[in-house]
Design a protein around this motif. Structure first.
Motif, mmCIF file in Angstrom:
data_model
loop_
_atom_site.group_PDB
_atom_site.id
_atom_site.type_symbol
_atom_site.label_atom_id
_atom_site.label_comp_id
_atom_site.label_asym_id
_atom_site.label_seq_id
_atom_site.Cartn_x
_atom_site.Cartn_y
_atom_site.Cartn_z
ATOM 1 N N MET A 44 4.705 40.392 32.337
ATOM 2 C CA MET A 44 5.319 41.612 32.877
ATOM 3 C C MET A 44 6.454 42.094 31.978
ATOM 4 N N GLU A 45 7.238 41.164 31.428
ATOM 5 C CA GLU A 45 8.283 41.566 30.487
ATOM 6 C C GLU A 45 7.679 42.118 29.208
ATOM 7 N N TRP A 46 6.576 41.550 28.749
ATOM 8 C CA TRP A 46 5.905 42.026 27.542
ATOM 9 C C TRP A 46 5.390 43.450 27.745
ATOM 10 N N VAL A 47 4.852 43.737 28.916
ATOM 11 C CA VAL A 47 4.361 45.081 29.214
ATOM 12 C C VAL A 47 5.518 46.084 29.191
ATOM 13 N N ASN A 48 6.696 45.645 29.596
ATOM 14 C CA ASN A 48 7.868 46.531 29.586
ATOM 15 C C ASN A 48 8.513 46.656 28.211
ATOM 16 N N GLY A 49 7.969 45.992 27.201
ATOM 17 C CA GLY A 49 8.455 46.167 25.837
ATOM 18 C C GLY A 49 9.142 44.969 25.221
ATOM 19 N N SER A 50 9.319 43.895 25.938
ATOM 20 C CA SER A 50 9.970 42.714 25.386
ATOM 21 C C SER A 50 9.010 41.969 24.470
ATOM 22 N N THR A 51 9.512 41.516 23.329
ATOM 23 C CA THR A 51 8.678 40.741 22.399
ATOM 24 C C THR A 51 9.216 39.330 22.227
ATOM 25 N N LYS A 52 9.979 38.824 23.193
ATOM 26 C CA LYS A 52 10.555 37.485 23.078
ATOM 27 C C LYS A 52 9.489 36.395 23.169
ATOM 28 N N ALA A 53 8.562 36.529 24.088
ATOM 29 C CA ALA A 53 7.547 35.484 24.266
ATOM 30 C C ALA A 53 6.293 35.768 23.456
ATOM 31 N N PHE A 54 5.893 37.015 23.409
ATOM 32 C CA PHE A 54 4.674 37.391 22.695
ATOM 33 C C PHE A 54 5.034 38.403 21.622
ATOM 34 N N PRO A 55 4.526 38.225 20.411
ATOM 35 C CA PRO A 55 4.887 39.141 19.333
ATOM 36 C C PRO A 55 4.271 40.528 19.532
ATOM 37 N N ALA A 56 4.925 41.529 18.974
ATOM 38 C CA ALA A 56 4.426 42.900 19.052
ATOM 39 C C ALA A 56 3.294 43.091 18.045
ATOM 40 N N THR A 57 2.282 43.833 18.452
ATOM 41 C CA THR A 57 1.178 44.205 17.563
ATOM 42 C C THR A 57 1.034 45.714 17.595
ATOM 43 N N ASP A 58 0.232 46.226 16.682
ATOM 44 C CA ASP A 58 0.042 47.673 16.620
ATOM 45 C C ASP A 58 -0.716 48.206 17.825
ATOM 46 N N SER A 59 -1.621 47.417 18.361
ATOM 47 C CA SER A 59 -2.466 47.901 19.450
ATOM 48 C C SER A 59 -1.960 47.499 20.834
ATOM 49 N N ASN A 60 -0.782 46.835 20.908
ATOM 50 C CA ASN A 60 -0.218 46.403 22.191
ATOM 51 C C ASN A 60 -1.193 45.572 23.025
ATOM 52 N N GLN A 61 -1.825 44.618 22.409
ATOM 53 C CA GLN A 61 -2.708 43.693 23.122
ATOM 54 C C GLN A 61 -2.177 42.281 22.936
ATOM 55 N N LEU A 62 -2.513 41.410 23.864
ATOM 56 C CA LEU A 62 -2.086 40.015 23.764
ATOM 57 C C LEU A 62 -2.996 39.264 22.804
ATOM 58 N N VAL A 63 -2.758 39.420 21.528
ATOM 59 C CA VAL A 63 -3.516 38.718 20.498
ATOM 60 C C VAL A 63 -2.531 38.169 19.481
ATOM 61 N N GLY A 64 -3.029 37.360 18.583
ATOM 62 C CA GLY A 64 -2.177 36.882 17.502
ATOM 63 C C GLY A 64 -1.478 35.587 17.841
ATOM 64 N N ASP A 65 -0.163 35.616 17.884
ATOM 65 C CA ASP A 65 0.634 34.404 18.014
ATOM 66 C C ASP A 65 0.833 33.938 19.446
ATOM 67 N N THR A 66 -0.012 34.335 20.361
ATOM 68 C CA THR A 66 0.095 33.793 21.713
ATOM 69 C C THR A 66 -0.283 32.322 21.720
ATOM 70 N N LEU A 67 -0.924 31.858 20.652
ATOM 71 C CA LEU A 67 -1.245 30.438 20.530
ATOM 72 C C LEU A 67 0.033 29.600 20.495
ATOM 73 N N GLY A 68 1.139 30.158 20.006
ATOM 74 C CA GLY A 68 2.410 29.440 19.977
ATOM 75 C C GLY A 68 2.911 29.123 21.383
ATOM 76 N N TYR A 69 2.794 30.078 22.292
ATOM 77 C CA TYR A 69 3.197 29.858 23.678
ATOM 78 C C TYR A 69 2.310 28.809 24.322
ATOM 79 N N PHE A 70 1.015 28.896 24.079
ATOM 80 C CA PHE A 70 0.076 27.921 24.634
ATOM 81 C C PHE A 70 0.369 26.521 24.099
ATOM 82 N N THR A 71 0.635 26.408 22.814
ATOM 83 C CA THR A 71 0.933 25.110 22.206
ATOM 84 C C THR A 71 2.220 24.520 22.772
ATOM 85 N N PHE A 72 3.247 25.347 22.906
ATOM 86 C CA PHE A 72 4.529 24.879 23.435
ATOM 87 C C PHE A 72 4.387 24.384 24.872
ATOM 88 N N THR A 73 3.711 25.140 25.715
ATOM 89 C CA THR A 73 3.566 24.723 27.107
ATOM 90 C C THR A 73 2.661 23.507 27.238
#
Length: 106
Positions: A44-73
């Motif tokens: 929900m924070e990412w949808v509002n524009g925050s890039t703290k947990a998920f990195p920003a991409t050009d297409s505003n989709q949850l792709v790319g470095d979300t593997l970092g969050y999964f690995t950490f958890t």
């Protein structure tokens, strides 16, 4: 949230619950419950524009470095199971030490 849960709940579960499988199950259920709400909050924070947990991409989709969050958890999850195991080991060790009788000759 899940790090706090792991630190506060995992070791006491290992110490207090006699059956290790039951302690694992209780920890897994509690972790999955908190993980769901933490992930929903971050999305929900990412949808509002925050890039703290998920990195920003050009297409505003949850792709790319979300593997970092999964690995950490996942690492926090594994540490939690390790703490449950440590608590169970400490419980058994304390119980075995209490069974030593001093009135019996060695």
């Amino acid at each position: 949230m899940i790090a706090i849960l792991t630190v506060l709940v995992a070791l006491p579960l290992g110490l207090l619950v006699r059956n290790r499988l039951a302690a694992y199950l209780v920890f897994a259920i509690a972790f999955s419950h908190v993980y769901t709400f933490q992930t929903a909050d971050l999305v929900m924070e990412w949808v509002n524009g925050s890039t703290k947990a998920f990195p920003a991409t050009d297409s505003n989709q949850l792709v790319g470095d979300t593997l970092g969050y999964f690995t950490f958890t996942t690492m926090i999850y594994a540490v939690g199971f390790g703490l449950v195991t440590l608590g169970h080991w400490l419980r058994n060790r304390r119980r075995a030490a209490a069974e030593v009788r001093l009135d019996q000759p060695a």
